[in-house]
Write a protein that holds these residues in place. Structure first.
Motif, PDB file in Angstrom:
ATOM      1  N   GLU A  70      -1.046  54.526 -12.831  1.00  0.00           N
ATOM      2  CA  GLU A  70      -1.149  52.903 -12.548  1.00  0.00           C
ATOM      3  C   GLU A  70      -0.406  52.039 -11.471  1.00  0.00           C
ATOM      4  O   GLU A  70      -0.724  51.425 -11.467  1.00  0.00           O
ATOM      5  CB  GLU A  70      -1.808  52.391 -14.052  1.00  0.00           C
ATOM      6  N   GLU A  71       0.610  51.880 -12.738  1.00  0.00           N
ATOM      7  CA  GLU A  71       1.876  51.232 -11.693  1.00  0.00           C
ATOM      8  C   GLU A  71       2.124  51.562 -10.349  1.00  0.00           C
ATOM      9  O   GLU A  71       2.297  50.338  -9.778  1.00  0.00           O
ATOM     10  CB  GLU A  71       3.347  51.612 -12.489  1.00  0.00           C
ATOM     11  N   THR A  72       2.094  52.089 -10.034  1.00  0.00           N
ATOM     12  CA  THR A  72       1.760  52.762  -8.668  1.00  0.00           C
ATOM     13  C   THR A  72       1.119  51.642  -7.542  1.00  0.00           C
ATOM     14  O   THR A  72       1.517  51.879  -6.821  1.00  0.00           O
ATOM     15  CB  THR A  72       2.628  54.629  -8.405  1.00  0.00           C
ATOM     16  N   GLY A  73      -0.075  52.491  -8.130  1.00  0.00           N
ATOM     17  CA  GLY A  73      -1.303  52.531  -7.297  1.00  0.00           C
ATOM     18  C   GLY A  73      -1.471  50.633  -7.392  1.00  0.00           C
ATOM     19  O   GLY A  73      -1.777  50.416  -6.264  1.00  0.00           O
ATOM     20  N   ARG A  74      -1.216  50.286  -8.725  1.00  0.00           N
ATOM     21  CA  ARG A  74      -1.108  48.265  -8.438  1.00  0.00           C
ATOM     22  C   ARG A  74      -0.550  48.180  -7.760  1.00  0.00           C
ATOM     23  O   ARG A  74      -0.407  47.215  -7.187  1.00  0.00           O
ATOM     24  CB  ARG A  74      -1.437  48.298  -9.752  1.00  0.00           C
ATOM     25  N   GLU A  75       1.245  48.287  -8.159  1.00  0.00           N
ATOM     26  CA  GLU A  75       1.895  47.287  -7.315  1.00  0.00           C
ATOM     27  C   GLU A  75       2.370  47.708  -5.440  1.00  0.00           C
ATOM     28  O   GLU A  75       2.356  46.986  -4.600  1.00  0.00           O
ATOM     29  CB  GLU A  75       3.352  47.690  -8.528  1.00  0.00           C
ATOM     30  N   HIS A 130      -4.621  55.354  -2.192  1.00  0.00           N
ATOM     31  CA  HIS A 130      -5.919  54.083  -1.848  1.00  0.00           C
ATOM     32  C   HIS A 130      -7.230  54.667  -2.569  1.00  0.00           C
ATOM     33  O   HIS A 130      -8.183  54.157  -2.218  1.00  0.00           O
ATOM     34  CB  HIS A 130      -5.765  55.895  -0.282  1.00  0.00           C
ATOM     35  N   THR A 131      -7.248  55.565  -3.670  1.00  0.00           N
ATOM     36  CA  THR A 131      -7.766  55.812  -4.609  1.00  0.00           C
ATOM     37  C   THR A 131      -7.842  54.957  -5.326  1.00  0.00           C
ATOM     38  O   THR A 131      -8.767  54.964  -6.382  1.00  0.00           O
ATOM     39  CB  THR A 131      -7.931  57.247  -4.881  1.00  0.00           C
ATOM     40  N   HIS A 132      -6.816  53.945  -6.104  1.00  0.00           N
ATOM     41  CA  HIS A 132      -6.889  52.711  -7.119  1.00  0.00           C
ATOM     42  C   HIS A 132      -8.077  51.760  -6.046  1.00  0.00           C
ATOM     43  O   HIS A 132      -7.849  51.823  -5.316  1.00  0.00           O
ATOM     44  CB  HIS A 132      -5.544  52.764  -6.834  1.00  0.00           C
ATOM     45  N   PRO A 133      -8.425  51.323  -7.925  1.00  0.00           N
ATOM     46  CA  PRO A 133      -9.173  50.028  -7.091  1.00  0.00           C
ATOM     47  C   PRO A 133      -7.971  48.825  -7.036  1.00  0.00           C
ATOM     48  O   PRO A 133      -9.601  48.279  -6.344  1.00  0.00           O
ATOM     49  CB  PRO A 133      -9.599  49.752  -9.173  1.00  0.00           C
ATOM     50  N   ALA A 134      -6.968  48.929  -7.036  1.00  0.00           N
ATOM     51  CA  ALA A 134      -6.516  47.814  -5.885  1.00  0.00           C
ATOM     52  C   ALA A 134      -6.594  47.415  -4.891  1.00  0.00           C
ATOM     53  O   ALA A 134      -5.903  46.335  -4.006  1.00  0.00           O
ATOM     54  CB  ALA A 134      -5.144  47.579  -6.347  1.00  0.00           C
TER      55      ALA A 134
END
Length: 246
Positions: A70-75, A130-134
């Protein structure tokens, strides 16, 4: 004449802990710009945040957990801003987010603080954020397109004595480099008599033709292929540069 050198790299160069070596070369003037594929930026981002990176793909791929931190994808996604290159945006965000004990090992942070250009070249779908909702496709595309234009200006400056090193990228960076070379020449800029190097533990087709051979056709200069593990070769090259400069 001002020395110009661009270090282009894949993720393994950062993943195996060589950013401090490159940072030292940057501070000594032996690296005047950096270009990364997406995975290199992600590994550097995680090192800056928590001091480590990578995961056991075989263990987490069967249930779909690979790349879902989560942290990597979001930030990483939140750091990207419209109208700004990905390298600049990530460095700026990490300058604020990275704890002091990890920031020294981050190429993105240290290049940002030194005002040394870093470009990030993404192929959408190849990198875990690229697959993260953010992830916002328009922002991903504009950030990497901005960096491609910046990269072209850096490549143009290699004319007459510059050096381009491709370290550990078998596909993305060799393709980006070749398109930049063509774009620069198409715009009427002279680009000849420079040096290219492919540095990897295996010599692949695209780095050989797109970095070592094709850029020098009818334009002078030289291309070299150096085969060896990054953990050994890059520190040896750095040591040789330091010895020569002394």
């Amino acid at each position: 004449m001002l020395f110009r050198s661009i270090w282009g790299m894949g993720g393994h160069v950062i993943k195996c802990g060589l950013a401090p070596v490159l940072i030292d070369l940057m501070r000594r003037g032996f690296a005047t710009a950096f270009a990364m594929n997406g995975s290199a930026s992600i590994h550097d981002f995680e090192i800056a945040l928590v001091g480590q990176t990578s995961e056991d793909v075989e263990a987490v791929l069967p249930d779909g957990r690979f790349g879902t931190a989560e942290e990597t994808g979001r930030e990483w996604n939140t750091a990207l801003k419209p109208g700004m290159g990905a390298g600049e945006a990530l460095g700026r965000a990490l300058d604020r987010l990275a704890p002091a004990e990890h920031a020294d090992a981050s190429l993105l942070v240290q290049a940002w603080r030194a005002k040394v250009p870093v470009t990030v070249h993404m192929a959408i779908g190849t990198d875990t954020p690229h697959t993260h909702p953010a992830a916002i496709p328009e922002v991903l595309g504009s950030a990497t397109h901005y960096d491609f234009r910046l990269f072209c200006s850096l490549v143009a400056a290699l004319n007459d004595g510059g050096v381009y090193i491709n370290a550990g990228s078998a596909v993305v960076m060799p393709e980006v480099f070749l398109k930049a070379v063509s774009s620069v020449r198409n715009l009427g800029c002279e680009l000849r008599d420079f040096t290219t190097v492919n540095l990897d533990f295996l010599q692949h087709y695209r780095p050989r033709v797109n970095v070592v051979e094709r850029p020098h056709a009818q334009s002078g200069g030289h291309g070299y292929a150096l085969t060896g593990h990054h953990e050994i070769m890059i520190p040896l090259i750095a040591a040789a540069l330091l010895e020569r400069s002394a």
